[in-house]
Design a protein around this motif. Structure first.
Motif, PDB file in Angstrom:
ATOM      1  N   ASN A 106       1.569  -0.144  -2.944  1.00 35.15           N
ATOM      2  CA  ASN A 106       1.739   0.622  -1.710  1.00 35.15           C
ATOM      3  C   ASN A 106       1.285  -0.185  -0.503  1.00 35.15           C
ATOM      4  O   ASN A 106       1.895  -0.124   0.572  1.00 35.15           O
ATOM      5  CB  ASN A 106       0.956   1.927  -1.812  1.00 35.15           C
ATOM      6  CG  ASN A 106       1.225   2.869  -0.653  1.00 35.15           C
ATOM      7  OD1 ASN A 106       0.310   3.268   0.051  1.00 35.15           O
ATOM      8  ND2 ASN A 106       2.468   3.250  -0.445  1.00 35.15           N
ATOM      9  N   PRO A 117       6.884   2.550  -1.069  1.00 37.85           N
ATOM     10  CA  PRO A 117       6.580   3.979  -1.218  1.00 37.85           C
ATOM     11  C   PRO A 117       6.313   4.312  -2.684  1.00 37.85           C
ATOM     12  O   PRO A 117       7.045   3.886  -3.576  1.00 37.85           O
ATOM     13  CB  PRO A 117       7.853   4.674  -0.709  1.00 37.85           C
ATOM     14  CG  PRO A 117       8.562   3.645   0.112  1.00 37.85           C
ATOM     15  CD  PRO A 117       8.233   2.324  -0.518  1.00 37.85           C
ATOM     16  N   THR A 144      -6.813   4.022  -1.368  1.00 41.59           N
ATOM     17  CA  THR A 144      -6.655   4.579  -0.030  1.00 41.59           C
ATOM     18  C   THR A 144      -5.257   5.169   0.143  1.00 41.59           C
ATOM     19  O   THR A 144      -5.108   6.346   0.442  1.00 41.59           O
ATOM     20  CB  THR A 144      -6.928   3.511   1.030  1.00 41.59           C
ATOM     21  OG1 THR A 144      -6.120   2.355   0.759  1.00 41.59           O
ATOM     22  CG2 THR A 144      -8.399   3.118   1.001  1.00 41.59           C
ATOM     23  N   SER A 195      -1.214   4.942   1.765  1.00 39.99           N
ATOM     24  CA  SER A 195      -0.691   5.274   3.086  1.00 39.99           C
ATOM     25  C   SER A 195       0.020   6.628   3.005  1.00 39.99           C
ATOM     26  O   SER A 195      -0.010   7.295   1.963  1.00 39.99           O
ATOM     27  CB  SER A 195       0.297   4.193   3.538  1.00 39.99           C
ATOM     28  OG  SER A 195       1.465   4.227   2.725  1.00 39.99           O
ATOM     29  N   ASP A 196       0.676   7.006   4.083  1.00 40.85           N
ATOM     30  CA  ASP A 196       1.428   8.260   4.081  1.00 40.85           C
ATOM     31  C   ASP A 196       2.604   8.208   3.109  1.00 40.85           C
ATOM     32  O   ASP A 196       3.171   9.250   2.770  1.00 40.85           O
ATOM     33  CB  ASP A 196       1.944   8.569   5.492  1.00 40.85           C
ATOM     34  CG  ASP A 196       0.821   8.974   6.443  1.00 40.85           C
ATOM     35  OD1 ASP A 196      -0.259   9.365   5.947  1.00 40.85           O
ATOM     36  OD2 ASP A 196       1.024   8.893   7.673  1.00 40.85           O
ATOM     37  N   SER A 197       2.963   7.008   2.672  1.00 40.92           N
ATOM     38  CA  SER A 197       4.078   6.863   1.735  1.00 40.92           C
ATOM     39  C   SER A 197       3.618   6.882   0.278  1.00 40.92           C
ATOM     40  O   SER A 197       4.401   6.590  -0.627  1.00 40.92           O
ATOM     41  CB  SER A 197       4.855   5.573   2.012  1.00 40.92           C
ATOM     42  OG  SER A 197       4.033   4.435   1.781  1.00 40.92           O
ATOM     43  N   LYS A 208       2.566   9.457  -2.342  1.00 42.38           N
ATOM     44  CA  LYS A 208       2.576  10.899  -2.564  1.00 42.38           C
ATOM     45  C   LYS A 208       2.137  11.222  -3.996  1.00 42.38           C
ATOM     46  O   LYS A 208       2.603  10.587  -4.953  1.00 42.38           O
ATOM     47  CB  LYS A 208       3.974  11.479  -2.336  1.00 42.38           C
ATOM     48  CG  LYS A 208       4.549  11.207  -0.949  1.00 42.38           C
ATOM     49  CD  LYS A 208       3.725  11.850   0.154  1.00 42.38           C
ATOM     50  CE  LYS A 208       4.399  11.658   1.517  1.00 42.38           C
ATOM     51  NZ  LYS A 208       3.576  12.188   2.625  1.00 42.38           N
TER      52      LYS A 208
END
Length: 209
Positions: free
Chosen positions: A72, A77, A101, A103-105, A107
């Motif tokens: 990531n 993603p 950590t 990222s927003d990608s 999920k």
């Protein structure tokens, strides 16, 4: 460009046929493994597939999380299917212990059908047993329906140390990593990418210890 790019298109009308020269000149992009991951796996290229297997508490979920976080951070993603542990105190502790950590990608979902695979380049299924993905043919159909992905599966182990499921899993997975007591090993395991090593599952897998 992203790590996962389609390989050069072959000339001719049939994409399943190539000459010797065409085969020699195909180009693939490495996913950029470093440190312990490089020692453990080798110079892997996408698309590819991994299976981390071991008994409960062996470290396979932690390795899957840290590997996914590593990818990531390279801009890929990630869809992490935490089938059994989703929304549990155990999973919260694991996330904190591994210090991922994301990222927003990145999920995290409970079920295979929660979000479309097409939106992600890395698919983690933890575990295939909890997701009832016991038949290797079902996974093969999943791969065919979603080409070009990096697949990371975890699997429970049998008492003899082998992974659960039918014998044809060996034909569908590029790299098997055995996890036991916080140690990951590709020694003696099938590994398309040539790595053969044993590493402790602590710290970032991208760092050399």
């Amino acid at each position: 460009d992203g790590i996962i790019d389609k390989k050069n298109n072959l000339s001719g009308t049939d994409p399943g046929v190539m000459t010797i020269d065409q085969a020699k000149n195909e180009h693939f992009k490495e996913i950029g493994l470093t440190g312990d991951l490089l020692k453990l796996i080798g110079r892997a290229c996408a698309p590819t597939s991994f299976m981390f297997f071991g008994l409960g508490g062996s470290g396979k979920s932690g390795l899957a999380l840290k590997f996914a976080d590593f990818l990531n951070k390279k801009g890929l993603p990630v869809l992490y299917v935490a089938r059994e542990q989703f929304g549990t105190p155990t999973f919260v502790r694991l996330l904190k212990q591994t210090n991922v950590t994301g990222s927003d990608s990145f999920k995290i979902v409970r079920d295979l059908t929660t979000l479309p695979f097409s939106e992600f380049e890395v698919i983690v299924i933890d575990s295939k047993d909890a997701a009832e993905l016991n038949n290797s043919a079902d996974f093969a159909n999943m791969q065919d329906s979603h080409p070009g992905k990096i697949w990371i599966l975890t699997s429970m182990a049998n008492k003899d140390g082998s992974y659960t499921g039918d014998g044809k899993w060996r034909n569908k997975i590029d790299t098997f990593i055995h996890c036991e007591r916080g140690v990951a090993s590709t020694i003696g395991q099938k590994n398309r990418w040539g790595g053969s090593a044993e590493v402790k599952l602590f710290g970032s897998p991208g760092e050399t210890k």
